[in-house]
Design an enzyme around this catalytic site. Structure first.
Site, PDB file in Angstrom:
ATOM      1  N   LYS A 180       0.848  -1.198   0.000  1.00  0.00           N
ATOM      2  CA  LYS A 180       0.000   0.000   0.000  1.00  0.00           C
ATOM      3  C   LYS A 180       0.884   1.250   0.000  1.00  0.00           C
ATOM      4  CE  LYS A 180      -3.945   1.940   2.571  1.00  0.00           C
ATOM      5  NZ  LYS A 180      -4.911   1.731   3.659  1.00  0.00           N
TER       6      LYS A 180
ATOM      7  N   SER B  28      -9.828   1.962   2.686  1.00  0.00           N
ATOM      8  CA  SER B  28      -8.948   2.745   1.847  1.00  0.00           C
ATOM      9  C   SER B  28      -7.922   1.913   1.071  1.00  0.00           C
ATOM     10  CB  SER B  28      -8.201   3.756   2.718  1.00  0.00           C
ATOM     11  OG  SER B  28      -7.300   3.115   3.597  1.00  0.00           O
TER      12      SER B  28
ATOM     13  N   SER C 264     -10.076  -0.302   6.705  1.00  0.00           N
ATOM     14  CA  SER C 264      -9.450  -0.159   5.385  1.00  0.00           C
ATOM     15  C   SER C 264      -8.942  -1.456   4.786  1.00  0.00           C
ATOM     16  CB  SER C 264      -8.276   0.826   5.479  1.00  0.00           C
ATOM     17  OG  SER C 264      -8.768   2.109   5.675  1.00  0.00           O
TER      18      SER C 264
END
Lengths: 90, 442
Positions: free
Chosen positions: B46, B120, B144
Site C-alpha cells: 500500500k 482505503s 481499510s
C-alpha cells in the site's frame, strides 16, 4: 458552529478554502458535529480512558549514545543548503 | 504450512510487469509499478508504507515526489525473508475513505468496473484479486482492509494493534493504525504475518506478545449491530450461519452495550490524531515543495496544505476543533471512555468465542451511487468494521457468497493476540468453499 468561529478555525488549522469549498465544508462540519453529539447521550464519567486499544508496556533503553539522524537521511527529500533546511521565515 | 507465491526472475518479471501495466491502465490498482528485475516471491505494498527507493505518496498530492530512503520495518523483514516488492498500491488519500474514491484516479472493482473497490486499501485489494497467488501488504485504521477485501472478493486480515511495527508507515491515526495483509489463502497470509510480527525498537508501541491460535466453536452474532444491516445482506448472512452451524459451530445472539457509539467515537479519535500527524507536511521537508521562501511561515504552510484533498481538509479542520481546550472533554475524552467501555465488553465475549458479522452493511455499491453521499452517510457505512478497529481486536474478512456476480464478505473477530485462530478458521473455510477470482495475472 457559527460562521465566525468556522473562519477562526480555518486560521488555526492553517487551511485556506475557496468560496465553494468553504460553504460545503462548513455545512459538512456542522452535520458531522451533530453526528458526534450522539456521544452526549451517555455519561461514562467514571470510565477509564483508553489511549491505546491494548496495554503498551513502558520501554526503557540503555542511556547510551546512539548514531541516529545521519545527515544524508535527514536531508534525503528536503530542500537544503549546506546542511541547513531551507524553509519559510518565522 | 508454507504459502505459494509467484516468483519471477529476470525477463519473466519484465513480461509480467508489462502485462500488469496494461491491466493497471484500466483498473488503477497501482500508483507505481517497479520495472526493475525482481528476485523473490512478489508482493505489493500500500502506498502509505515506505519501501526504499520507491515513491510513497499515500495517494496525496502533498507527498508527490517523496521517495523514502529507508524501508518500513515490515518491508525490511519481508525482504530479508525473500520477498520482493513490485509496486505501490492505490488508496484513499492518507486512508481517508471507505470506498476508494478519495484518490485522483480511483481503483476499479475487478468484478465490475462500475462498482467501488472499497477503501482505503483499494489498490491492494484489486492487485490481490488480479495477481496469481498474491499477497498485498495493506493497512487498516477503521476498516481499510475488511471493506475492500469484502467488495473485491479476497481475504483481508487486520492483526492485533501493535503486533506489527508501524515504523515506516505514513501515519493517519497512531493509536488505530495497523499494518495487515490481503491474500487469497490462509497459508500465504500466515507466512507473511509470521515474518513481520514482533517487537521493533524503532516503534515504541510495537509488542512482542506471543500470538496464539485458540479456535473456539462458538460464534456470537451481535444483534444491536445487525439492526443497521441491509435486509438482503442479513438474508445471505443467515445462510452463512446455517452453513457454519452444520460444521459444529454453536451460534449465539447477543447485545453489546455502547457499540452504537463506536463510529462517532472512532471518527473523533482518528480525526484528532490525523490533524496532528498531517501537520508535518509543511511544503519544504517531504514531497510537494512550495519553494517561495518570501512567504511568511503561515502563508507558506497554508500554501502547502492547498494540496490536501477535500476529505483531508475536512478531517484536519475537525480534528483541530476537537482538540481545542474548551471542546476536548466533550468529544475527545468521551470517545476515549467509549473505547474503554467497548473493549471491556468485547473482551469478555471474545474469551468465549468468535464474533461474526457481515463485513459491510450493504451490497457493493456502484461508484455513481456513493460518489456524492454526505460524509456522515459515508462514515456510517463503517458501522461493522469500526468496532474491532477502534478496540485493536484482530479480525478478518473472507468471501462467502456471490450475488449477481459480485462477492460478499463476512468478518470474524477474535481476542487480542489470538490472530492465528482466524487463519485456522480460514483454512477450514477454504476446504469447503470455492472462491471465484475474476482474472489472474501470472
Amino acid at each position: 458552529m457559527e460562521k465566525d468561529e468556522f473562519k477562526r478555525l480555518l486560521k488555526t488549522a492553517r487551511i485556506e478554502l475557496d468560496e465553494a469549498d468553504s460553504v460545503s465544508i462548513e455545512k459538512d462540519i456542522n452535520d458531522i458535529l451533530r453526528f458526534f453529539d450522539k456521544l452526549q447521550e451517555v455519561s461514562l464519567k467514571d470510565e477509564e480512558l483508553a489511549f491505546h486499544p491494548v496495554e503498551i508496556p513502558e520501554k526503557l533503553r540503555e542511556d547510551s549514545v546512539e548514531e541516529k539522524n545521519k545527515l544524508g537521511g535527514v536531508f534525503y527529500n528536503a530542500e537544503s543548503y549546506r546542511f541547513y533546511f531551507l524553509g519559510p521565515k518565522i | 504450512m508454507t504459502g505459494r507465491f509467484l516468483s519471477l526472475k529476470d525477463k519473466e518479471y519484465k513480461d509480467f510487469a508489462s502485462r500488469l501495466n496494461q491491466v493497471n491502465e484500466k483498473l488503477n490498482a497501482f500508483n507505481f509499478i517497479d520495472e526493475n528485475e525482481k528476485n523473490g516471491k512478489i508482493i505489493s505494498v500500500k502506498d502509505n508504507i515506505c519501501v526504499k527507493g520507491m515513491p510513497a505518496t499515500a495517494s496525496s498530492k502533498i507527498l508527490q515526489g517523496y521517495v523514502p530512503g529507508f524501508n518500513a520495518t515490515a518491508i525490511e523483514r519481508l525482504e530479508n525473508a525473500g520477498f520482493s516488492v513490485i509496486g505501490k498500491t492505490n488508496m484513499d488519500e492518507f486512508g481517508f475513505g471507505s470506498f476508494g474514491l478519495n484518490s485522483e484516479h480511483p481503483a476499479k472493482n475487478p468484478f465490475n468496473e462500475e462498482y467501488v473497490t472499497g477503501g482505503s486499501s483499494s489498490g491492494s485489494a484489486v492487485s490481490t484479486a488480479l495477481i496469481k497467488e498474491h499477497v498485498s501488504v495493506a493497512e487498516s485504521t477503521g476498516g481499510s482492509i475488511s471493506a475492500p477485501a469484502s467488495f473485491c472478493g479476497i481475504v483481508g486480515l487486520t492483526p492485533t494493534y501493535g503486533v506489527i511495527s508501524r515504523y515506516g508507515l505514513i501515519d493517519y491515526a497512531s493509536s488505530l493504525d495497523k499494518i495487515g495483509f490481503m491474500g487469497k489463502s490462509a497459508d500465504n497470509i500466515r507466512e507473511v504475518m509470521e515474518k513481520t510480527v514482533g517487537n521493533d525498537p524503532k516503534d515504541t508501541t510495537s509488542l512482542s506478545a506471543t500470538i496464539s491460535n485458540k479456535k473456539p466453536n462458538k460464534l456470537y452474532v451481535i444483534d444491536n449491530l445487525m439492526a443497521g444491516v441491509n435486509d438482503g445482506i442479513k438474508d445471505r448472512f443467515e445462510g452463512l450461519l446455517t452453513k457454519l452451524s452444520e460444521k459444529d459451530y454453536k451460534i449465539e445472539h447477543i447485545k453489546i452495550d455502547y457499540l452504537e457509539y463506536s463510529v462517532p467515537a472512532y471518527y473523533i479519535l482518528s480525526m484528532s490524531e490525523a490533524s496532528t500527524n498531517l501537520a508535518k507536511y509543511q511544503g519544504f521537508k517531504y514531497g510537494f515543495k512550495v519553494k517561495d521562501f518570501s512567504l511568511n511561515y503561515n502563508e507558506f504552510f497554508m500554501s502547502a496544505r492547498k494540496q490536501f484533498g477535500k476529505e483531508a481538509k475536512r478531517r484536519v479542520i475537525l480534528g483541530t476543533f476537537i482538540r481545542s481546550k474548551s471542546i476536548k472533554q466533550k468529544y475527545y475524552e468521551k470517545a476515549l471512555a467509549i473505547r474503554h467501555a467497548i473493549i471491556a465488553r468485547m473482551n469478555k465475549i471474545l474469551k468465549e468465542g468468535f464474533i461474526i458479522m457481515p463485513s459491510m452493511p450493504i451490497f457493493t455499491p456502484k461508484i455513481s451511487e456513493v460518489k456524492d453521499i454526505s460524509p456522515v452517510e459515508a462514515y456510517s457505512m463503517d458501522m461493522l468494521t469500526v468496532p474491532p478497529n477502534l478496540c485493536g481486536f484482530p479480525h478478518m474478512s473472507f468471501p462467502y457468497f456471490y450475488e449477481k456476480g459480485m462477492p460478499l464478505g463476512a468478518q470474524i473477530i477474535t481476542d487480542h493476540f489470538n490472530d492465528y485462530s482466524l487463519l485456522d478458521f480460514l483454512s477450514e473455510w477454504e476446504s469447503n468453499f470455492k472462491y471465484k477470482f475474476k482474472e489472474e495475472i501470472s
